[in-house]
Structures are given as structure tokens and as C-alpha cells.
Design a protein around this motif. Structure first.
Motif, PDB file in Angstrom:
ATOM      1  N   CYS A  36      -4.474   2.396   1.697  1.00 19.71           N
ATOM      2  CA  CYS A  36      -3.367   1.554   2.709  1.00 19.71           C
ATOM      3  C   CYS A  36      -3.681   0.612   2.630  1.00 19.71           C
ATOM      4  CB  CYS A  36      -4.090   2.362   4.009  1.00 19.71           C
ATOM      5  SG  CYS A  36      -4.013   4.591   4.336  1.00 19.71           S
TER       6      CYS A  36
ATOM      7  N   THR B 277       1.681   2.261   2.585  1.00 17.07           N
ATOM      8  CA  THR B 277       0.789   2.078   0.944  1.00 17.07           C
ATOM      9  C   THR B 277       1.110   1.471  -0.215  1.00 17.07           C
ATOM     10  OG1 THR B 277       2.195   4.204   0.211  1.00 17.07           O
ATOM     11  CG2 THR B 277       0.199   4.521   1.617  1.00 17.07           C
TER      12      THR B 277
ATOM     13  N   ALA C  71      -6.814   1.552   8.790  1.00 16.72           N
ATOM     14  CA  ALA C  71      -6.078   1.799   7.328  1.00 16.72           C
ATOM     15  C   ALA C  71      -7.142   1.738   6.219  1.00 16.72           C
ATOM     16  CB  ALA C  71      -5.383   1.332   7.265  1.00 16.72           C
TER      17      ALA C  71
END
Length: 975
Positions: A37, A52, A294
Motif C-alpha cells: 500500500c 497500491t 497502510a
């Protein structure tokens, strides 16, 4: 050597992060396009977006909708930004915006060697930086380019920020302040030899991060607060990355790659945790203040800041059965395999009693206690371990009783006596664990102990709850309800009432009553600061707000499990500790969970509901997309008459606990009733033409419902044969046709029935006339002659008597000639008079009997002459031709099926009578047979008669037997 092991233990303690929150971990298996991510972002609608290397995905709490397969994307996604209602994403080479359905390219970077890698906001606009230029996107979506190569003699621009006419630019070799003098000339001043990452806060100051391996100044390493050329350290540490401002007063950053820290704008640490080796990239808060992180290995969501897990990775041994806080406010953890761990200043240290002490400690059991004298008491199975000020010893309060297991411990707050609930009953000891008394509780294991509001000790066992007072078993008071349930745990609340857990239920006991609060299995009960009752079981932890409970509010309880923060597997039995800092320590099978109720948040915001699916189909139920959302709220969709099957999908944005979101929906036009469901797809089939309005609302796990429904309107257009005018015309035509057909049918039926009735009535009248005419004139003449002879013989009384009977017989025969029926009683009187007169005529040659059972209802309506015809035939054909005469016997009975009449004579029989009789035509029997045939057409059960010839043992005729049967409720036509 001991010092060496101590140093190793301390090093391990520092290496291991001592605690971990519960996270939901989302990967490609959950729908992410790729695990690496680059950014996580919350848009204005409340959706979570994840960038991503393989594309962009939007998360709604349940499903990742991926947009990574579109061919317009160039490069890896870096991040997101919004201007007004436009959502943008940028890669290393391009910028895109989302139009609600697809990503559309805005522009590419100027040079093929450049790449975009940073994003900042300025004056409601957005600017992105490349190696030597800044690309600005204005609120009206205009793109401007500013080059730096002629302004500053540096290479590779890395960060840039602008506010209040001050511009900051960070290059690999230093950070510069750019502004204009009063005369308008630009001025550049180097403020730091370090490479800084920064952003502005609301007060125009900004924060920076220095990466130690890229800085010129080795003294700058950490999070720094900068204003002008002055800076102040907020958090000093090496390897800082992923700096984010979350909200107005929360700074998020990662250190040492896998650890995250949150501070306020003054540098005070708000929270921190580790992701165990997973590199952290960025973070955001959602609308419910859940933290999303993330990483290089997927997306993590911290479920709740109120639950922290201590596992083997934290240095906590497995199978902790009991937790207690000692007199120095350190937390002690006792494991089943004989390990004692201590948490002090964030460091976990562990002692193995099997290796360290000469006495045998096989294991520790549940329910440790720190007494008022500072002694920590814990059962080791056969003994009690006593720990105080570093001194440890084992004692056995009753060695003469042999081995026993202490399973619960409590202290009398007044006397200081210690009570041990064991597998052999209750042991009462003084402060020094000297035995005072042993109480056998019928051989039951004592699992939990606490004092009630009367100062009595309550001992929970499989046989129920025992009361102990003055060191002996006490009785229950008159107004109390004896607790006979098998109880695992019990606890007194601040009002003195008792909460106890039995098999599969949590009870609230208030001395005069007992109610079930929950039907789950619970293994411990604790009270928290007179505010909550906490009960833990197999599935999770139940939190009961006592104030709400006593105020009878419906939302008094909340349940926590793996869906909303509590990740422990099966809570331990009675080993929980509430320490002086307000932490609740809960042993579980694989971990110890620190529960901090004060950090709980109550989500009082209903989750927004979005429509994501609208499909229609014809009768084959092959659904096709009808609309792609979002659409205008006032849109009304129209479908053909045969597209009358619809499927609607909806979803609520509830990230905290999506599994417990519930919905109410209805389809106005079909039903006004709200339906409850946890499904997110509803199908309606075979809808009729008309206007429909689908409405749906949602409630979060706390039962907070949407105030306004999400609405979807559509119309099914009728075919011409489904229109109102067509239906009205058809109704009129069909009604007229049906009316005409019914009229013709009824008319013909009436004509036919009238003809049949007339014929039947004529036949019945003829038959009854024939029947009525069956009184033989010869009988009448002979009877009158006999009466006359009696008169001549001066037998006037006898003659008068028979004359009266004869007159009654004639009168009955002639009256009501229009009726075909009479009562059974009237028929019996008629037959009786007739047979009496026959007996008078023939003197001793004729005798008769009439027997009527008591069960017979003499008011029953029967056909006229139904007995008389057969009685008359018996005399006229059977007895009259027999020289010595004979008898007629009539028997009448009734059962559940109907009326049974038997007429029997011992005359010459029908065969012999046929030789003598010249007066019989058989008309009476034929008429009666036809009468029954007509009447049977109007009845479900048939009436009948049967004549049987009787014979003696030699086969010689000996009389006749007639059986007549009339069903219950037999119906007759009246003429």
C-alpha cells in the motif's frame, strides 16, 4: 552468570514491544489489488481509499472495489487528494480524478525522467512536486507548472510547502526559506543543512522529520517543530517516516519501520504500538476515529484503543490463569505451567518457579489475591504460595486433610481473615494463613467468593450458593430467594446486589427476585469503579453500564469480541484483576488482554447507507444492471411491464463492527411495513405495474438508527392490457357476459327444477292418496258389523269403546291429506288403534305388541303409514288366512345412525297368502317404495325397507319380517 541472564532478559524485554492492539488485517485475500500500500485516504463521503502498486481500491467496510485494471493508469499510485467534490489520485507519472464510475486522466508530468512523489495543500488548492518542478491544481481544475532550477542552486526537490507568503523547499542537501522582500524582490535563505519533511498546522507553524541517513546535520533526528529558522524537538528518535497530521491535534509517524507513534502538537505521546516487522507507510482516521494504517503488507485497522493484547511476542507466557496487582502497583501474572511474570514500567520479566525454587510448584490456578497486609496469595494446586516484599513461601492451611485445590480466595475487609474456596469446601484462615475453621459444603467445589450487603460470605458451587456467617453456614432470610443454580462466578455491585454466572446465563439477583440479563456462557464477573459490571466468557466480554441498568435504559450493555476489539480466545475463569490505574486485566487462552473502559468511545452516529446495486430481470430471473450509482436523488427509473423483478443492493459505512449492522427496509407501493434484516441485497419478484419507492435505513452495533432513509424510486410501466381503461372495459364486458350466462343457467335450472318438483309433487300426492286409501273397506265394514253385534248383545260399553277407536282411525286417515309425514307418536297411535280393532274383529285369533325403546324420540318425523302399511299386510295376508290366527309384533329402536322399525308376524307367509288373497293389488308397497326413492334424492343418507320371509326348522313358512330404516336428520318434501 546471574547478572548475565538478567541483562539478557532486560535486552529481550526492550526488543519485544510489550503490547499490541487488536487489528483487522486486510490483504489481497480480502480484495486489495496488491498488498504493498502506498497511501490510505478517507474521502468526504466516508469511503476508505487505498493506493497500491497494482491499482486503487475503495473500501466500504465489507468490500474492496478495485479500479486497478483500467489501462489509463501510468505508474504506481502514490496518494489521494480532494478539491471540492472531486477526488484525485496521483501516480509517479500522472494525475487522475474519479467521476463516480471511473478514473479519468488529468495530466502527465512534463519530462519523461521526472516523477511525482509528494502532495501538499495550499489555499484550498493542491500542488504536487517532482524532482525540479511544482504542479498546482486550482479549485477550478487548472494546472500550473513552476520550475525551481533557476531559483535555487540545488538538485532534486523533495518537499515543498507554502503559506502566508512564505515558501519552504526541501532538497536532498538542505532546506530553504523562500519569500519576497518589501520591494518585491525574491529572497532565498538556507535555514537548515538537513533534508526535512514537513507540513503546516492550523497556526501556520510546521513540523518536520529528519531522516538520519539523509541529513547533513547528525544532531537533527526526529520530529521537529519549526518556525522561521527556529526549531524545537517534539520527538527525538532515529528512522522517522510516514509523518501525517490526523485531525487538528494529532501527529502520526512511524519509527524503526514497524512502530507507530501518535503525539499532540506539543510532542506529548498519545498512543503507540508495533506491527511486528511490517513497514508502515501512511495512516488516516475514519469518521469513527478508527486508525487505518497502510503498510507494505496490506491494510490494518486498529479496532479499539480500549483493548491491548499481551502475547508471547510481547514476552507474556502462555496460559496465564490469574492476574493480581501487588502492593507496589506492579502487575503479576501467574501461568498454569508455574511461571510468574511481572509487568513493571512497561517491561515484562518472568520467573520459572520449577527451576528457581527448591519447593515444587507444578502450576498456578485462578483467583489470586493481594491482601490488605500486602501478601500476594495464589493457589499452586496443593498449597498456597505467599509472596511479600520479594520473600516467597508455600503453606498448606490444612495438611492433615490431604491434597486439595484452592479455586477461589477472598479476604474479610474487617477481620483480615482469608477464605479459601477449595475442592474440599471452605477453609477460613487468619492473616498468617493459619487455619481457623474448615466448613464442608456438601463436597462441592467452591469456585467464587464474595460478601453480600449483609456481610455474609457467598460461596458459589455446583449445588448453588451457600451463605457463611460467623464462620458457619447461615440460612437465607424470609424475603430472599435461595440460589440453587450451579454458579461459576459471583460479584456484589455497589448497590449490594449480586451478579452471578450460571451455565449459559448471567443473572442479576436483588434478594427478592432474580432476572436473566444475558444467555451466554460467562467465566468471570468483575465490578469496575462502581460504574460497570464486566463479565467474560467464551465469545467475548460483556460490559454493563450500571447507571443505565438501574435506570432501565434499553442500551445498558455492550458486547466486545473479535469483531470490535476484544481478540482474546475464551476468557479465563475468575482470574481477572482491576488494578489501581483503571485497567482490567483479562486472562485468555493465548494472551492477556488489558481492557481500559475509560478509553471506550460510544458511536452515536448512524452509519450512512449507500446503494450500490440496482438490477432488473424478466421472468427468466437473468438480472441486468438498471443503474450505476451514485445517481441523482430524484431520479425515477422506468421499466417495461415484463421487467418486474428487481434486485437492490445497499451497504452502510460502519468500519468499527460491520458484522453487527442491521437494516430496515420497505417497498412503498408493495407494503408500508418495515422489514428487519442483516443482509445487504433484497430481491422483489413479480411486481405489478405502478410506482414504487424503496427505502432503507441502518443501525450501528449500538442500535443508533438513521434518521432519514435512502430512497430509490422506480416505475413499472403497464402493457396496454394492464392499463386501467383496458381493465375497466374488460371488467364491464366480462361482468356482462357472466351475468348473461348466469341468468340463462339459473333460468333453465329454475324451469327444470319447477318441472321436476311439479312431477314429484304429483307423484307424491298420488302415492299418498294411494297409501291413505289402503284402509281396507272390508275391514271397515266388518269392524262396524262387529260393533253392531255388540250393541245387539247389549255390550254397549265395549261397542262404544271400539266405535271411538274406529272414528279416531278414520279421522286420522282423512285429516291433513296434504302432508306426507307425521310424528312417530302419531303413527304408533294410528297403528295401535288399527290393530286393536283387528283384535276386536277376530277375538282370540289376532294378538299384537308394540315395543318402543326409551331412547326413541317420539317426536321424530316419519313418513305417514310407514308402519301401518306393513302391520295391515301382516293381518290381512298373514294372520287372516291362518285358521288358528297369530300375532303381530312391532319393535322400534334408535341408534346414532337412525330409526329402526321391525314388524314381524307368524302368519302363513307371502307365498301362501298369494293363494288366498284376491283383494291385494300391491299398490301400497309400490307407492311406498317410490316415495322413499324420491325422498332419497334429497338426502345424503338413504331410507329403506326390507321384507324377509321366515321359515321354521323344516323349511315351512312361519311368517314375515319387515325392517324399515330412516336415517337421522332425514329430510322430506312437503306437498
Amino acid at each position: 552468570m546471574k547478572t548475565f541472564y538478567t541483562i539478557i532478559a532486560l535486552l529481550l524485554a526492550y526488543v519485544c514491544f510489550p503490547q499490541h492492539y487488536s487489528y483487522r488485517h486486510y490483504t489481497v485475500f480480502d480484495g486489495l489489488p496488491q498488498n504493498q500500500c502506498g497511501d490510505v485516504y478517507l474521502d468526504r463521503q466516508g469511503f476508505i481509499w487505498v493506493a497500491t502498486k497494482a491499482g486503487v481500491a475503495r473500501f466500504d467496510g465489507e468490500t474492496f472495489n478495485s479500479f486497478g485494471s483500467e489501462k489509463v493508469f501510468l505508474g504506481y499510485f502514490q496518494g489521494f487528494f480532494e478539491i471540492k467534490n472531486f477526488l484525485f489520485a496521483f501516480t509517479h507519472q500522472s494525475v487522475y480524478y474519479f467521476n463516480g464510475y471511473h478514473w479519468v486522466k488529468v495530466f502527465d508530468v512534463a519530462g519523461s525522467k521526472e516523477s511525482l512523489y509528494r502532495l501538499y495543500y495550499r489555499n484550498n488548492g493542491i500542488f504536487l512536486i517532482s524532482s525540479d518542478a511544482i504542479y498546482t491544481i486550482t479549485p477550478d481544475l487548472q494546472v500550473n507548472t513552476q520550475l525551481f532550477k533557476d531559483m535555487i542552486p540545488e538538485k532534486i526537490l523533495d518537499y515543498y510547502q507554502s503559506k502566508n507568503n512564505e515558501e519552504y523547499a526541501s532538497f536532498r542537501s538542505g532546506t530553504w526559506l523562500l519569500n519576497n522582500d518589501d520591494d518585491g524582490k525574491s529572497r532565498q535563505r538556507k535555514i537548515c543543512n538537513s533534508h526535512l519533511h514537513f507540513f503546516f498546522t492550523h497556526n501556520s507553524w510546521h513540523y518536520s522529520i529528519a531522516l538520519k541517513d539523509q541529513t547533513v546535520d547528525p544532531d537533527i533526528s526526529g520530529v521537529v517543530k519549526v518556525k522561521g529558522s527556529d526549531y524545537t524537538f517534539l520527538y527525538e528518535s532515529e528512522n522517522i517516516c510516514g509523518l501525517r497530521l490526523l485531525g487538528n491535534n494529532c501527529i502520526f509517524f512511524a519509527k524503526d519501520v514497524d512502530k507507530w507513534v501518535m503525539t499532540d502538537t506539543s510532542g506529548n505521546i498519545l498512543d503507540e504500538d508495533s506491527l511486528d516487522g511490517t513497514p508502515i507507510i501512511s495512516a488516516t482516521f475514519d469518521t469513527n476515529k478508527n486508525l487505518w494504517i497502510a503498510t507494505e503488507n496490506g491494510l490494518f485497522m486498529r479496532q479499539s484503543p480500549a483493548f491491548v493484547n499481551y502475547t508471547e511476542k510481547s514476552g507474556m507466557p502462555k496460559y496465564i490463569w490469574s492476574v493480581v496487582e501487588d502492593s507496589t502497583h506492579n502487575n503479576l501474572f501467574f501461568s498454569y505451567d508455574g511461571r510468574l511474570s511481572k509487568l513493571s514500567n512497561g517491561i515484562i520479566s518472568t520467573e520459572n518457579f520449577k527451576c528457581k525454587y527448591p519447593f515444587d510448584v507444578e502450576n498456578f490456578l485462578m483467583n489470586a489475591l493481594c491482601s490488605s497486609s500486602g501478601q500476594v496469595l495464589i493457589s499452586t494446586g496443593y498449597n498456597i504460595l505467599v509472596k511479600r516484599n520479594g520473600f516467597i513461601k508455600l503453606v498448606n492451611p490444612a495438611p492433615a486433610d490431604g491434597p486439595f485445590y484452592a479455586m477461589s480466595i477472598t479476604e474479610d475487609p474487617i477481620t483480615g481473615n482469608v477464605f479459601f474456596g477449595t475442592t474440599k469446601g471452605l477453609y477460613i484462615c487468619d492473616r498468617n494463613i493459619n487455619l481457623i475453621r474448615h466448613i464442608d459444603l456438601d463436597g462441592a467445589n467452591v469456585l467464587s467468593l464474595d460478601f453480600d450487603k449483609y456481610g455474609r460470605l457467598m460461596a458459589s458451587t455446583k449445588n448453588g450458593v451457600y451463605l457463611i456467617q460467623d464462620n458457619s453456614i447461615s440460612g437465607w432470610k424470609k424475603n430472599e430467594i435461595r440460589i440453587n443454580n450451579s454458579t461459576i462466578s459471583l460479584k456484589k455491585d455497589f448497590n449490594g446486589n449480586i451478579w452471578y454466572a450460571s451455565k449459559g446465563e448471567l443473572h442479576f439477583y436483588f434478594y427478592t427476585g432474580d432476572i436473566v440479563v444475558s444467555d451466554n456462557q460467562y467465566f468471570f464477573i468483575s465490578q469496575y469503579k462502581k460504574k460497570y459490571i464486566i463479565a467474560g466468557g467464551i465469545e467475548g466480554v460483556l460490559l454493563i453500564d450500571l447507571q443505565k441498568f438501574y435506570n432501565k435504559q434499553h442500551d445498558f450493555s455492550r458486547f466486545f469480541d473479535r469483531y470490535n476489539g476484544f481478540s482474546g480466545i475464551e476468557c479465563g475463569q475468575n482470574g481477572t484483576c482491576v488494578d489501581s490505574k483503571g485497567n482490567v486485566w483479562i486472562p485468555a487462552s493465548e494472551s492477556v488482554v488489558k481492557f481500559m473502559p475509560e478509553r471506550l468511545t460510544f458511536d452515536s452516529t448512524p452509519p450512512p447507507v449507500f446503494l450500490y446495486l440496482f438490477e432488473t430481470s424478466s421472468s427468466d430471473l437473468h438480472f441486468d444492471t438498471a443503474a450505476v450509482f451514485p445517481e441523482h436523488a430524484n431520479t425515477v427509473y422506468e421499466f417495461r411491464y415484463n421487467q418486474n423483478n428487481v434486485r437492490i443492493g445497499f451497504h452502510a459505512l460502519a468500519y468499527s463492527c460491520p458484522e453487527r449492522v442491521t437494516y430496515k427496509y420497505r417497498l412503498i407501493g408493495s407494503s408500508e411495513i418495515w422489514n428487519m434484516t442483516s443482509e445487504t441485497t433484497i430481491t422483489y419478484t413479480n411486481l405489478g405495474p405502478g410506482d414504487y419507492k424503496f427505502e432503507v435505513i441502518a443501525a450501528n452495533e449500538n442500535g443508533i438508527w438513521s434518521k432519514e432513509p435512502v430512497v430509490l424510486s422506480f416505475r413499472i410501466v403497464p402493457a396496454f392490457w394492464q392499463t386501467l381503461w383496458f381493465k375497466a372495459s374488460m371488467i364491464v364486458l366480462i361482468t356482462a357476459l357472466i351475468t348473461f350466462v348466469i341468468y340463462q343457467i339459473l333460468r333453465r335450472k329454475r324451469v327444470r327444477e319447477q318441472k321436476e318438483r311439479d312431477a314429484e309433487r304429483r307423484l307424491i300426492n298420488l302415492q299418498m292418496s294411494t297409501i291413505n286409501a289402503q284402509l281396507d273397506p272390508h275391514f271397515i265394514f266388518n269392524t262396524i258389523t262387529a260393533i253392531g253385534s255388540s250393541v245387539q248383545d247389549r255390550m254397549t260399553d265395549e261397542a262404544y269403546s271400539y266405535f271411538v277407536k274406529m272414528s279416531q282411525l278414520l279421522r286420522t286417515s282423512l285429516k291433513e291429506s296434504h302432508s306426507v309425514t307425521r310424528t312417530l307418536d302419531e303413527e304408533i297411535q294410528f297403528v295401535g288403534n288399527y290393530l286393536s280393532l283387528q283384535k276386536y274383529r277376530f277375538a282370540d285369533r289376532v294378538s299384537y305388541t308394540i315395543q318402543v325403546d326409551d331412547s326413541v324420540n317420539r317426536k321424530t318425523v316419519v313418513p305417514k303409514m310407514c308402519i301401518q302399511i306393513f302391520a295391515e299386510n301382516a293381518v290381512k295376508h298373514g294372520l287372516e288366512n291362518k285358521p288358528e290366527g297369530g300375532s303381530v309384533d312391532i319393535t322400534i329402536n334408535q341408534n346414532e345412525k337412525g330409526l329402526s322399525i321391525i314388524i314381524k308376524d307368524d302368519g302363513v307367509g307371502r307365498t301362501a297368502a298369494a293363494k288366498y288373497s284376491v283383494r291385494s293389488t300391491g299398490v301400497g308397497l309400490r307407492a311406498f317404495r317410490e316415495f322413499f326413492s324420491i325422498m332419497n334424492r334429497y338426502n345424503t343418507e338413504s331410507a329403506w325397507y326390507r321384507i324377509t320371509d321366515l321359515h321354521d326348522g323344516s323349511g315351512i313358512a312361519s311368517g314375515t319380517l319387515v325392517e324399515v330404516f330412516i336415517p337421522i336428520g332425514y329430510h322430506y318434501l312437503n306437498n
